[in-house]
Scaffold this active site. Structure first.
Site, PDB file in Angstrom:
ATOM      1  N   HIS A 144       0.643  -1.343   0.185  1.00  0.00           N
ATOM      2  CA  HIS A 144       0.080  -0.112  -0.068  1.00  0.00           C
ATOM      3  C   HIS A 144       0.793   1.144  -0.090  1.00  0.00           C
ATOM      4  O   HIS A 144       0.417   2.265   0.400  1.00  0.00           O
ATOM      5  CB  HIS A 144      -1.067   0.011   1.029  1.00  0.00           C
ATOM      6  CG  HIS A 144      -1.767  -1.132   1.392  1.00  0.00           C
ATOM      7  ND1 HIS A 144      -2.713  -1.680   0.416  1.00  0.00           N
ATOM      8  CD2 HIS A 144      -1.824  -2.238   2.393  1.00  0.00           C
ATOM      9  CE1 HIS A 144      -3.079  -2.843   0.959  1.00  0.00           C
ATOM     10  NE2 HIS A 144      -2.708  -3.281   2.007  1.00  0.00           N
ATOM     11  N   HIS A 202      -6.983  -4.678  -0.861  1.00  0.00           N
ATOM     12  CA  HIS A 202      -6.591  -5.651  -1.144  1.00  0.00           C
ATOM     13  C   HIS A 202      -7.139  -6.553  -2.214  1.00  0.00           C
ATOM     14  O   HIS A 202      -7.139  -7.652  -2.381  1.00  0.00           O
ATOM     15  CB  HIS A 202      -6.753  -6.778  -0.090  1.00  0.00           C
ATOM     16  CG  HIS A 202      -6.274  -6.131   1.157  1.00  0.00           C
ATOM     17  ND1 HIS A 202      -7.222  -5.695   2.048  1.00  0.00           N
ATOM     18  CD2 HIS A 202      -4.926  -6.008   1.665  1.00  0.00           C
ATOM     19  CE1 HIS A 202      -6.270  -5.173   3.138  1.00  0.00           C
ATOM     20  NE2 HIS A 202      -5.358  -5.187   3.011  1.00  0.00           N
TER      21      HIS A 202
END
Lengths: 330, 330
Positions: B56, B218
Site C-alpha cells: 500500500h 486488497h
C-alpha cells in the site's frame, strides 16, 4: 481502453481543470493550456518556461512554483505545444530580465519553442533556449535528432529555477541549466506500454516475458527487447548504460528513480536499493535522490534511472527551497 | 507477472532496503521490518505506531517522520505484521508518555495489534488503539468485521502526529485520531486488479468494459461490478456513496484523491476536477486536498476518494509541519 477520463479529446483540459482546483497558487489559462504562478514573476527575475506533450505528469505543470518553473505549456498528449501558446507563456513570465526555455529534445518541441522564441524576440523579450538531451539509449530516435530528453528535465528545471530565484541573470540561469543537462544521463526500461487516450490501445506490444530496454517516454523503441530479469541485474545493466556516458568527475551524483506511470512505489524502492548498492560498489557517491513518479509516460509500467554529476554549486541549487506540486522542500 | 523485483519472497525486504538507502533520516530494522525515525522520539512525546500488510506504499513507511508516525511495521504483502514485530516498534517509540497504535480495520491487523498492545502493557507501556474504518463500500467484508480502513489512514496519521508533536497526552492524541476517523469516509473503484508477487497473477479478473465499484485495497469485492463510465459520472456516484455516510456538519472537508498504484497523475487530476466541481454543486467546501498516490494496492488501476469533515482544530493539525517521504510541508 480503461481510463479515468471523460473523453480522449478533453483529457488534457480536464486534468488542467483538476490541477487548477487543487492548487489555488497556480493559474491555469485553459485557452492556451498554460500554467503559471498566481504570484507572478518578481520584477527583474529571469522567467523560466518549459512544456511539451502532456502525459508525462507531474512534468511540467507539477514543477511550476517558487524556485522552479514560472510557466508550463501543456500540449496534447505526446504532442508539442504550439508556438503561439509558448509565446503566451513567455510573455506572461517576462519580467524584464529575459526568459529561459527548457526544451526536451524532440523535433516537435524544438520547432515550436524555436518559433515562439523568435516571436518573443520580435516583441523585445530576450530568450535563451536550453535543450535537455540526457537519454543514452539511442543516438537518434523516431522522435528526435540526437539524444532524447527525459528524466534529467527535473534536475535541470530545479537547479535553473534556484539560480533564477537567487538573482542569476539570463546567461547565468541558462548556463546552469545547460551544465545540469551536460552532467546528466538517463536510461529507461518498459514492462508494459502506455495507452494514448486518442489511440485507445497500447502504443506497442510486448510478450509476457519481454521488456523494452532503453524505451523512450513516448514508447519509442529502445536498444532492444530482452527478457525480464531480476531487478538487481536489470539495474546493473541500466547503470552500465548510464555510467558509460556520464561525465567522469569526482563529484557525487543526484540520482532520480522515476516510475513511468503504472509502476508502484514498492518496486521503485526495490530499484533504488540496487542503484545505491551498485553505485557504492562502483565508487560513485549518491549525494541526493528522488524515488517516485517524476517523469512518466501515461500508464506505462517501467522505470527510468537518471544520474547527474553535481558539484558543490549544483548541490547548493538542488537544496535551495522549492514549492511546487511535485517537489517541495527547504 | 512482470514486476521490478528479484524474487517475490524478498520483495518487502528489498523495498525496505531501498527506503533505507534513500532516506538516511529513517532507520530500518530489517529483522523485524520496522521503520523508525533516526532522531528517535522526544522524551515525553506520545509515540505513534502504524503498520499493516505491505503493498500500500507509501502507506505506512512513507509517513514516518516529524509530525506524523514514529514507527511503521511492514507485514508481508497484504498480510498483517506479527505481534512480536509490532511490540518491537512499540518499545522503540515509547518515550514515557504512552503509544498510540493506528490500525486499519482488518481482522489480521486487529489481532496482531491487540496482542502486541497486551504484551506492551505487560512491560508497562500504555497503549491506546485507534481503529480506522472509513470505507463505506461494504458493511462487512471478506477481510474485516465492520467497515474497512483505507484512505482516511493518511488523515488520521497526519493529525494524530501533529497532536503528539504539539505535546498532546496519550488520551488527547488517541481522541484526535478517533475524531479524524469518525469524520472520514472513503470509496474506491478498480479498473484493473493488482498482482500479489507471491501469487503471480491478478487478484481478480475484470472484463474489458467493467470496473469493480467499491473495491477494497486488497482487491476485495466491492458493491458490484458495472460498466466503466465517464470520469464525471463515476465521481458523482462515488461522492454519493461517501456523502451518504459522511457526518453532516457545516465544516469544510479535506479531500484525498489517491491512485491505487497504476493510475497516472493525469487521470487523478481529471478525477479531482470533478470532485471539486461536484462538491461545490452540493455545497461542500474543500479546505485542503491531496492528489497523488497515497494509499495504494500494488499495481491496481483505479482511484479512491476520501473526505474528512475538518473543523478548525483538525485543519490546524493538518496544516502543522510534516516531514516524511510522502508528505512534507510547513
Amino acid at each position: 481502453m480503461k481510463k479515468l477520463l471523460n473523453d480522449p479529446e478533453s483529457a488534457v483540459a480536464d486534468a488542467l481543470a483538476g490541477l487548477a482546483a487543487s492548487r489555488p497558487e497556480l493559474m491555469v489559462d485553459q485557452e492556451h493550456r498554460v500554467v503559471t504562478r498566481r504570484a507572478g514573476v518578481r520584477p527583474g527575475k529571469v522567467g523560466l518556461v518549459s512544456g511539451g506533450g502532456s502525459g508525462h505528469e507531474p512534468l511540467h505543470s507539477g514543477y511550476v512554483g517558487l524556485g522552479m518553473l514560472d510557466a508550463a505549456c501543456a500540449g496534447e498528449v505526446f504532442s508539442a505545444p504550439t508556438p503561439d501558446r509558448i509565446l503566451v507563456a513567455t510573455r506572461a513570465v517576462s519580467a524584464g530580465a529575459g526568459v529561459v526555455h527548457i526544451v526536451k529534445n524532440y523535433t516537435g518541441d524544438n520547432l515550436s519553442f524555436d518559433m515562439a522564441a523568435e516571436l518573443a524576440r520580435e516583441e523585445g523579450i530576450e530568450v535563451e533556449k536550453v535543450l535537455v538531451d540526457d537519454d543514452v539509449a539511442v543516438e537518434e530516435s523516431t522522435w528526435s535528432a540526437g539524444r532524447r530528453g527525459t528524466g534529467a528535465t527535473v534536475v535541470v528545471e530545479k537547479v535553473a529555477g534556484a539560480r533564477a530565484e537567487a538573482g542569476g541573470d539570463l546567461k547565468a540561469v541558462a548556463d546552469t541549466a545547460r551544465r545540469a543537462d551536460a552532467m546528466s544521463r538517463s536510461f529507461a526500461v518498459a514492462l508494459r506500454a502506455g495507452t494514448v487516450p486518442a489511440a485507445g490501445r497500447p502504443g506497442f506490444d510486448l510478450p509476457e516475458d519481454e521488456i523494452e530496454i532503453g524505451v523512450g517516454i513516448h514508447g519509442e523503441p529502445g536498444r532492444r527487447r530482452g527478457p525480464l530479469r531480476p531487478a538487481r541485474a536489470l539495474v546493473a545493466d541500466m547503470l552500465d548504460a548510464v555510467l558509460a556516458d556520464l561525465p567522469e568527475t569526482s563529484d557525487p551524483v543526484v540520482a532520480v528513480v522515476s516510475g513511468l506511470g503504472a509502476t508502484p512505489l514498492l518496486e521503485l524502492y526495490v530499484v533504488y536499493g540496487h542503484v545505491a548498492e551498485e553505485l557504492a560498489r562502483r565508487g560513485v557517491a549518491i549525494a541526493r535522490n528522488l524515488v517516485g513518479n517524476y517523469v512518466t509516460s501515461l500508464d506505462m509500467a517501467g522505470v527510468s534511472i537518471t544520474l547527474c554529476r553535481a558539484d558543490a554549486e549544483l548541490l547548493r541549487l538542488w537544496d535551495a527551497p522549492v514549492d511546487t506540486p511535485a517537489l517541495r522542500w527547504g
